[in-house]
Motif scaffolding. Structure first.
Motif, PDB file in Angstrom:
ATOM      1  N   THR A   1      39.741  33.617  34.583  1.00 51.15           N
ATOM      2  CA  THR A   1      39.436  33.722  36.330  1.00 51.15           C
ATOM      3  C   THR A   1      39.093  35.248  36.466  1.00 51.15           C
ATOM      4  O   THR A   1      39.801  36.259  35.831  1.00 51.15           O
ATOM      5  CB  THR A   1      40.404  33.925  37.498  1.00 51.15           C
ATOM      6  OG1 THR A   1      41.028  32.315  36.991  1.00 51.15           O
ATOM      7  CG2 THR A   1      40.203  34.083  38.625  1.00 51.15           C
ATOM      8  N   PRO A   2      38.119  35.455  37.088  1.00 50.87           N
ATOM      9  CA  PRO A   2      37.197  36.921  37.171  1.00 50.87           C
ATOM     10  C   PRO A   2      38.093  37.745  37.755  1.00 50.87           C
ATOM     11  O   PRO A   2      39.091  37.283  38.497  1.00 50.87           O
ATOM     12  CB  PRO A   2      35.501  36.771  37.758  1.00 50.87           C
ATOM     13  CG  PRO A   2      35.583  35.141  38.215  1.00 50.87           C
ATOM     14  CD  PRO A   2      37.129  34.591  38.100  1.00 50.87           C
ATOM     15  N   LEU A   3      39.002  39.381  37.623  1.00 50.20           N
ATOM     16  CA  LEU A   3      39.256  39.663  38.128  1.00 50.20           C
ATOM     17  C   LEU A   3      38.629  40.125  39.398  1.00 50.20           C
ATOM     18  O   LEU A   3      39.881  40.206  40.363  1.00 50.20           O
ATOM     19  CB  LEU A   3      39.223  41.561  37.311  1.00 50.20           C
ATOM     20  CG  LEU A   3      40.118  42.355  37.626  1.00 50.20           C
ATOM     21  CD1 LEU A   3      41.600  41.962  38.025  1.00 50.20           C
ATOM     22  CD2 LEU A   3      39.421  43.722  36.909  1.00 50.20           C
ATOM     23  N   THR A   4      37.487  40.430  40.222  1.00 56.30           N
ATOM     24  CA  THR A   4      37.309  40.358  40.846  1.00 56.30           C
ATOM     25  C   THR A   4      38.241  39.146  42.195  1.00 56.30           C
ATOM     26  O   THR A   4      38.682  39.269  43.109  1.00 56.30           O
ATOM     27  CB  THR A   4      35.613  40.207  41.476  1.00 56.30           C
ATOM     28  OG1 THR A   4      35.584  40.657  40.354  1.00 56.30           O
ATOM     29  CG2 THR A   4      35.914  40.556  42.852  1.00 56.30           C
ATOM     30  N   ILE A   5      38.232  37.956  41.506  1.00 54.79           N
ATOM     31  CA  ILE A   5      38.975  36.802  42.800  1.00 54.79           C
ATOM     32  C   ILE A   5      40.336  36.866  42.196  1.00 54.79           C
ATOM     33  O   ILE A   5      40.680  37.442  43.308  1.00 54.79           O
ATOM     34  CB  ILE A   5      39.584  35.381  41.571  1.00 54.79           C
ATOM     35  CG1 ILE A   5      37.777  35.429  41.384  1.00 54.79           C
ATOM     36  CG2 ILE A   5      39.299  34.627  42.330  1.00 54.79           C
ATOM     37  CD1 ILE A   5      36.890  34.698  42.332  1.00 54.79           C
ATOM     38  N   ALA A   6      41.113  37.949  40.888  1.00 54.61           N
ATOM     39  CA  ALA A   6      42.658  38.473  41.142  1.00 54.61           C
ATOM     40  C   ALA A   6      42.621  39.110  41.770  1.00 54.61           C
ATOM     41  O   ALA A   6      43.654  39.205  43.215  1.00 54.61           O
ATOM     42  CB  ALA A   6      42.634  38.255  40.195  1.00 54.61           C
ATOM     43  N   PHE A   7      41.377  40.400  42.778  1.00 61.97           N
ATOM     44  CA  PHE A   7      41.640  41.354  43.651  1.00 61.97           C
ATOM     45  C   PHE A   7      41.855  40.724  45.192  1.00 61.97           C
ATOM     46  O   PHE A   7      42.694  40.606  46.617  1.00 61.97           O
ATOM     47  CB  PHE A   7      40.597  41.800  43.312  1.00 61.97           C
ATOM     48  CG  PHE A   7      41.231  43.796  42.802  1.00 61.97           C
ATOM     49  CD1 PHE A   7      41.769  44.272  43.406  1.00 61.97           C
ATOM     50  CD2 PHE A   7      41.141  43.636  41.604  1.00 61.97           C
ATOM     51  CE1 PHE A   7      42.481  45.701  42.905  1.00 61.97           C
ATOM     52  CE2 PHE A   7      41.344  44.976  41.096  1.00 61.97           C
ATOM     53  CZ  PHE A   7      42.137  45.437  41.669  1.00 61.97           C
ATOM     54  N   PHE A   8      40.531  39.806  45.761  1.00 64.58           N
ATOM     55  CA  PHE A   8      40.147  39.088  46.105  1.00 64.58           C
ATOM     56  C   PHE A   8      41.713  38.500  46.680  1.00 64.58           C
ATOM     57  O   PHE A   8      41.874  38.295  48.346  1.00 64.58           O
ATOM     58  CB  PHE A   8      39.395  38.288  46.292  1.00 64.58           C
ATOM     59  CG  PHE A   8      38.625  37.212  47.558  1.00 64.58           C
ATOM     60  CD1 PHE A   8      37.889  38.309  48.621  1.00 64.58           C
ATOM     61  CD2 PHE A   8      39.129  36.358  48.408  1.00 64.58           C
ATOM     62  CE1 PHE A   8      37.478  37.934  49.614  1.00 64.58           C
ATOM     63  CE2 PHE A   8      38.918  36.000  49.348  1.00 64.58           C
ATOM     64  CZ  PHE A   8      37.884  36.588  49.998  1.00 64.58           C
ATOM     65  N   PHE A   9      41.848  37.951  46.167  1.00 60.93           N
ATOM     66  CA  PHE A   9      43.849  37.094  46.547  1.00 60.93           C
ATOM     67  C   PHE A   9      45.052  37.459  46.008  1.00 60.93           C
ATOM     68  O   PHE A   9      45.401  37.131  47.966  1.00 60.93           O
ATOM     69  CB  PHE A   9      44.376  36.135  44.862  1.00 60.93           C
ATOM     70  CG  PHE A   9      44.638  35.498  44.859  1.00 60.93           C
ATOM     71  CD1 PHE A   9      45.074  34.610  45.363  1.00 60.93           C
ATOM     72  CD2 PHE A   9      46.335  35.168  45.383  1.00 60.93           C
ATOM     73  CE1 PHE A   9      45.854  32.701  45.881  1.00 60.93           C
ATOM     74  CE2 PHE A   9      47.713  34.636  45.286  1.00 60.93           C
ATOM     75  CZ  PHE A   9      47.235  33.392  45.387  1.00 60.93           C
TER      76      PHE A   9
END
Lengths: 216, 295
Positions: free
Chosen positions: A61-69
């Protein structure tokens, strides 16, 4: 060039916050990642399954998605925090621990099976075999990939700048807005402060490797 | 493998739901159709003046913002609408140029001075605050409107009514903006930096920040879209942001002429009409034209 000198206080503040994010997330990721690797080789099927699922989902999963989450979705679900550094640490350590787990697992695989068999034959339990015999040898062989992951972590922390945290990259954007005529120098300054963390980290890796590495 | 799938799925569902929510918050419809002032027939100007040049060319290039609801926003039809755009149209009409002969150019905050200096635009009407630093690079006609910094809070918030109330509290604003600097340096707030003002809405909704700050007209746009969620902490503003019309430095003749026209618009009611057709959708009371700064 003047921009960098003039903005040293901002750079310094951003540098400290980047360092803080990297150190805290790094420690958490090392611990969680090692536990995940241990779960992956454990005799309990459920633990193995969980570890595999976690690593595969998070690693792909892209890191940006992790941050968004962490920064946007978690608060929606009722988990709020007043400091966005917390969200950044959750995202960074969750993401990095998946990579650490894989690195450690490759180290575990490199330890000859005979070691574990010998340990079991003298009556050691799984926990003892893992913590006393396997992991100490495994970790020594994976120092270079672990350091690579930690260097990537330092650079990945820049994503926090887009999620409400004023770290090096966040200040970089702010300074670029303020000094539209010297954007290049602003970025040179940002790069310099990242190198201030990553280059010594690489050097440290070299030293640690020389001390603990074992040739097989 | 099954556990893996469901876990991943629920994560994706949650993430995409939140993404959709954020996107819908950023979108928003364009407000107001605007007016179409009829151009003056064959106006005459002194030979060699900028007015004469533009008038005989029959077209003018005006810079404005394309992402500022109520002032300058470009809709899907490609035509910018808003109060700034109306002011631009009124000035063009006085030059004898109809609205469809205006070439609109997007000018963001960072490139406005450069575009004027390089001659890429004849004038700029783009929520452009007049200040001394900018006056050294370009000239300003106006001001034609005076905005000011304000605070937006959650609808149920009663603890913040003035800027002094945010001391030590989390306040969201855009990285590197003037309002962000003011709220931190003057009022001691803890800045939560975001990339855009719409990115500030989520943390405000989740109570991770107590307020969002920038010019009142921008906040009014957000309140208008979600009146059940947000409100302005107070109608009063705590800075003065006089919006001027930017033009080439040293063209005093052109500047004086625009100033005269602005005063004319206030007199003949077209200023009020322009307001009511655009920003008046949110800020009901039409402002009076501020005193023109004839420096």
């Amino acid at each position: 060039m003047d921009v960098i000198i003039e903005s040293l206080p901002q750079y310094w503040d951003g540098f400290l916050r980047t360092l803080f994010l990297a150190v805290v997330s790094g420690i958490i990721a090392l611990v969680v990642g090692t536990l995940l690797a241990a779960a992956r080789v454990s005799p309990v099927a459920a633990l193995r399954g969980f570890s595999m699922a976690y690593v595969e989902v998070v690693r792909n999963t892209p890191l940006t998605i992790a941050f968004f989450f962490a920064a946007v979705v978690l608060p929606r679900l009722g988990v709020t925090f007043q400091q966005f550094e917390v969200a950044a640490i959750i995202a960074l350590s969750a993401y990095t621990s998946a990579f650490i787990a894989e690195a450690v697992r490759s180290g575990v695989n490199s330890v000859p099976v005979g070691q574990a068999e010998a340990a079991r034959s003298i009556g050691m339990k799984f926990g003892q075999v893992l913590s006393l015999i396997i992991l100490p040898q495994a970790l020594r062989t994976v120092v270079p990939p672990l350091i690579n992951i930690l260097i990537a972590l330092v650079k990945n922390s820049s994503v926090a700048g887009a999620f409400y945290v004023l770290e090096l990259f966040g200040y970089g954007k702010q300074l670029a807005n303020e000094h539209g005529d010297a954007v290049m120098w602003v970025l040179v300054g940002v790069a310099f402060f990242y190198l201030l963390i990553t280059v010594p980290l690489g050097y440290l890796a070299h030293q640690v490797e020389r001390k603990v590495a074992i040739a097989r | 493998m099954k556990a893996f799938l469901t876990r991943r799925k629920s994560l994706l569902v949650a993430a995409s739901a939140a993404l959709a929510l954020t996107l819908s918050a950023c979108g928003g419809g364009s407000t107001g159709g605007g007016t179409n002032p009829s151009p003056v027939e064959k106006p005459s100007f002194a030979a060699g003046s900028t007015m004469e040049k533009l008038s005989s060319a029959g077209k003018v290039t005006i810079g404005t913002k394309f992402d500022q609801p109520l002032f300058g926003q470009k809709g899907l039809d490609g035509k910018p609408v808003g109060f700034d755009v109306e002011i631009g149209k009124l000035i063009a009409a006085k030059l004898g140029i109809p609205a469809d002969k205006i070439e609109w150019v997007e000018t963001v905050s960072a490139n406005r001075e450069q575009f004027i200096k390089q001659g890429k635009v004849d004038l700029i009407v783009a929520t452009y605050t007049i200040n001394d630093k900018r006056k050294t690079e370009v000239d300003f006609a106006g001001p034609y409107y005076e905005a000011g910094q304000a605070l937006m809070v959650n609808k149920d918030n009663t603890s913040i009514t003035k800027p002094e109330d945010v001391k030590g509290k989390n306040v969201c604003s855009v990285t590197g903006s003037t309002p962000a600097a003011t709220i931190v340096e003057k009022y001691g707030a803890v800045l939560v930096p975001a990339a855009t003002y719409s990115a500030c809405l989520e943390p405000l909704r989740n109570k991770q920040v107590e307020a969002v700050t920038t010019d009142n007209v921008i906040l009014a746009g957000f309140v208008n879209k979600e009146p059940d969620a947000f409100k302005l902490a107070s109608e009063e503003t705590f800075t003065k942001e006089p919006y001027g019309i930017g033009l080439k430095k040293g063209d005093t003749e052109f500047r004086n002429w625009i100033n005269d026209q602005l005063e004319g618009f206030a007199k003949d009611g077209s200023y009020k009409k322009a307001w009511e057709a655009t920003a008046g959708a949110v800020i009901k009371t039409a402002p009076d034209l501020p005193a023109i700064d004839r420096y």
